[in-house]
Write a protein that holds these residues in place. Structure first.
Motif, short mmCIF file in Angstrom:
data_model
loop_
_atom_site.label_atom_id
_atom_site.label_comp_id
_atom_site.label_asym_id
_atom_site.label_seq_id
_atom_site.Cartn_x
_atom_site.Cartn_y
_atom_site.Cartn_z
N PHE A 5 7.28 -7.32 4.98
CA PHE A 5 6.83 -7.68 3.63
C PHE A 5 6.93 -9.19 3.42
CE2 PHE A 5 8.10 -8.74 -0.75
CZ PHE A 5 6.97 -8.32 -1.44
N TRP A 6 8.04 -9.78 3.86
CA TRP A 6 8.25 -11.21 3.65
C TRP A 6 7.45 -12.04 4.66
CZ3 TRP A 6 10.15 -12.13 -0.88
CH2 TRP A 6 11.02 -11.21 -1.47
N VAL A 7 7.29 -11.55 5.89
CA VAL A 7 6.48 -12.27 6.88
C VAL A 7 5.04 -12.40 6.42
CG1 VAL A 7 5.45 -12.02 9.18
CG2 VAL A 7 7.90 -11.76 8.91
N ASN A 8 4.57 -11.42 5.67
CA ASN A 8 3.18 -11.39 5.23
C ASN A 8 2.94 -12.03 3.87
OD1 ASN A 8 2.11 -10.03 7.53
ND2 ASN A 8 3.00 -8.13 6.78
N VAL A 9 3.94 -12.72 3.34
CA VAL A 9 3.78 -13.41 2.06
C VAL A 9 2.66 -14.45 2.15
CG1 VAL A 9 4.91 -15.15 0.59
CG2 VAL A 9 6.08 -13.02 1.14
N ALA B 120 8.62 0.64 12.93
CA ALA B 120 7.54 -0.31 13.21
C ALA B 120 6.23 0.42 13.47
CB ALA B 120 7.91 -1.17 14.41
N LEU B 121 6.29 1.50 14.22
CA LEU B 121 5.06 2.25 14.53
C LEU B 121 4.53 2.98 13.30
CD1 LEU B 121 5.92 3.68 18.06
CD2 LEU B 121 4.61 1.63 17.48
N THR B 122 5.43 3.40 12.44
CA THR B 122 4.99 4.04 11.19
C THR B 122 4.22 3.05 10.33
OG1 THR B 122 6.87 5.57 11.22
CG2 THR B 122 5.77 5.23 9.10
N GLU B 123 4.70 1.81 10.28
CA GLU B 123 3.99 0.77 9.52
C GLU B 123 2.61 0.51 10.10
OE1 GLU B 123 4.98 -1.22 6.66
OE2 GLU B 123 6.17 0.62 6.59
N ALA B 124 2.50 0.55 11.43
CA ALA B 124 1.23 0.26 12.10
C ALA B 124 0.27 1.43 12.00
CB ALA B 124 1.48 -0.08 13.57
N GLY B 125 0.81 2.64 11.96
CA GLY B 125 -0.01 3.84 12.00
C GLY B 125 0.45 4.70 13.16
N GLU C 169 0.83 -1.21 0.00
CA GLU C 169 0.00 0.00 0.00
C GLU C 169 0.87 1.26 0.00
OE1 GLU C 169 -2.79 -0.09 3.16
OE2 GLU C 169 -3.86 -1.84 2.42
N GLY C 170 2.05 1.14 0.54
CA GLY C 170 2.95 2.29 0.58
C GLY C 170 3.81 2.44 -0.66
N GLY C 171 3.66 1.53 -1.63
CA GLY C 171 4.45 1.59 -2.85
C GLY C 171 5.44 0.44 -2.94
N ALA C 172 6.50 0.64 -3.71
CA ALA C 172 7.50 -0.40 -3.93
C ALA C 172 8.27 -0.70 -2.65
CB ALA C 172 8.47 0.00 -5.03
N VAL C 173 8.76 -1.94 -2.54
CA VAL C 173 9.60 -2.34 -1.43
C VAL C 173 11.05 -2.24 -1.91
CG1 VAL C 173 10.17 -4.19 0.20
CG2 VAL C 173 7.81 -3.88 -0.57
N TRP C 174 11.75 -1.23 -1.41
CA TRP C 174 13.10 -0.91 -1.88
C TRP C 174 14.15 -1.62 -1.04
CZ3 TRP C 174 12.91 1.74 -6.33
CH2 TRP C 174 11.78 2.51 -6.60
N LEU C 175 15.35 -1.74 -1.60
CA LEU C 175 16.48 -2.30 -0.84
C LEU C 175 17.18 -1.23 -0.02
CD1 LEU C 175 18.14 -4.82 -3.32
CD2 LEU C 175 16.03 -5.02 -2.01
N ASP C 176 17.01 0.04 -0.37
CA ASP C 176 17.60 1.14 0.38
C ASP C 176 16.86 1.29 1.71
OD1 ASP C 176 18.26 3.68 1.43
OD2 ASP C 176 18.80 4.40 -0.56
N PRO C 177 17.57 1.22 2.84
CA PRO C 177 16.88 1.32 4.15
C PRO C 177 16.26 2.67 4.41
CG PRO C 177 19.26 1.34 4.44
CD PRO C 177 19.01 1.00 3.00
#
Length: 429
Positions: A262-266, A347-352, A243-251
């Motif tokens: 991303f991988w846990v939710n596959v 982590a909190l940003t991902e949750a809201g 939902e936030g766009g592409a999953v980049w390799l840059d941290p």
């Protein structure tokens, strides 16, 4: 950096391993490819065009396959397209927007750095980073037309699927000529570095075979090629997108925690296929993991194994450990105080993550403002029934307030409703 050295003699067939993993879709000839892959050290190349400031998870098949070939004893030439990145491979939809050369040059440097952790630059089969601008940039238009263009029949170029799709709407000579530049890369790498093999995604098959044919027409070779399949999702959505766009390799663009999640939710339907594509576990280990996951699907053993391995590979063991710790701590199975500020905020940003300023509101108001409950009345009910938590501590007083001493790293709160719904608060002072 992982130590990658030549394997012992009598190694398991690399070709058979790639076929079992589903990593060979097309090839110039499986017998010829087998002789090359299962033979002594050979130089190979895979290319990455700088069309963004970072690689994303869609590139991981190529990056991981390059690592896999080096582990088997072959020598990687990792090409970053300083020249081709200024042109753009044709898309079926429309003409690409050309980025300024200075922007492309900056992206080249970033992507070169991102590729570094995946291979070894020491040893008998040391990897080498190359830039096609080194040989393309010095070539005049006349040289390009005489030495390269002369060997490309236009009828073959027109037969390429992406070109046919664009003929009606229009395609520029610039994008039409892209395959000449990529084909010349193969020839130059063969001439300069003895490169015998190219691989890439299946959408590159036309460009790749053009390169194989061009090397032959220039009286060099023989050279071989294969493609890996495009990674897809079983539900039809695009791999590597959230939902936030592409999953980049840059941290800085996708945090290690978000990458891990991303991988846990596959999807269960995809995880075994992704493990074969991306994991460096042996066939026996993966088959055992598949069996164990089937017996205990709720434990998501395969997803966790995939997430941990890839997060460690891309971001390092420390960031992987922090991502695992954050996943556990947010649900009350670990200590929130052990998380670094960066990991906790990610982590909190991902949750809201909601922001509050001034005097801290009561817990009921925080639950409502965070979206964990729809109203203040519902918040008080949840608290009274024992379903509200602040920093993993249950709150039962409907009038409870938080104090500055409760703030993690002096500015964060973790709110949770029940076992699985949580959100974050950042206090701005």
């Amino acid at each position: 950096m992982t130590d990658i050295s030549l394997p012992p003699s009598g190694r398991e067939s690399l070709t058979e391993d790639l076929l079992w993993r589903g990593l060979i879709q097309d090839s110039t000839g499986i017998d010829e490819l087998r002789a090359l892959l299962d033979g002594p050290t050979a130089a190979f190349y895979v290319g990455f065009d700088p069309t963004a400031p970072s690689l994303h998870v869609g590139h991981l098949v190529q990056v991981a396959t390059a690592r896999r070939l080096q582990l088997a004893g072959h020598r990687p030439l990792l090409l970053v397209g300083g020249a081709t990145g200024q042109i753009g491979d044709p898309k079926e939809s429309a003409e690409r927007t050309l980025n300024p050369p200075e922007v492309v040059a900056g992206w080249v440097a970033r992507i070169r750095d991102q590729l570094a952790p995946f291979v070894s630059y020491t040893g008998e089969n040391a990897a080498q980073l190359v830039n096609n601008l080194d040989w393309t940039g010095e070539m005049s238009v006349v040289e390009f037309l005489r030495d390269v263009g002369k060997h490309f029949p236009v009828n073959k170029m027109l037969a390429r699927e992406v070109v046919k799709a664009r003929l009606e709407s229009g395609i520029s000579f610039t994008e039409f000529s892209y395959q000449l530049l990529q084909a010349n890369d193969f020839f130059e790498l063969h001439r300069r570095h003895g490169c015998q093999l190219q691989f890439g995604g299946s959408d590159q098959w036309g460009n790749i075979t053009a390169g194989v044919d061009y090397v032959r027409r220039r009286g060099a070779g023989p050279v071989q090629a294969f493609t890996t399949p495009l990674v897809t999702r079983s539900d039809g959505t695009k791999f590597g997108k959230t939902e936030g766009g592409a999953v980049w390799l840059d941290p800085e663009m996708t945090s290690p925690y978000a990458f891990y999640q991303f991988w846990v939710n596959v999807d269960d339907r995809d995880v075994n296929r992704y493990l074969r594509f991306f994991s460096f576990r042996s066939r026996e280990e993966l088959e055992a993991l598949e069996k164990e996951t089937a017996e205990r699907p709720a434990a998501r053993l395969a997803q966790r194994a995939l997430a941990e391995e890839l997060t460690a590979l891309v971001h390092g063991e420390r960031e992987m450990a922090q991502a695992v710790a954050a996943s556990q701590a947010l649900f009350g199975r670990g200590s929130l105080t052990d998380l670094t500020p960066a990991t906790l905020r990610a982590a909190l940003t991902e949750a809201g993550l909601v922001h509050v300023g001034g005097e801290l509101p009561d817990v009921a108001a925080l639950l409502r403002e965070s979206g964990l409950v729809p109203s203040h009345k519902e918040a008080r009910r949840v608290i009274a029934e024992g379903g509200a938590y602040v920093n993993n501590n249950r709150v039962t007083d409907v009038d409870a307030r938080v104090s500055p001493e409760d703030l993690l790293h002096g500015r964060y709160l973790v709110l949770r409703r029940g076992k699985r719904s949580f959100a974050g608060v950042e206090v701005e002072r």
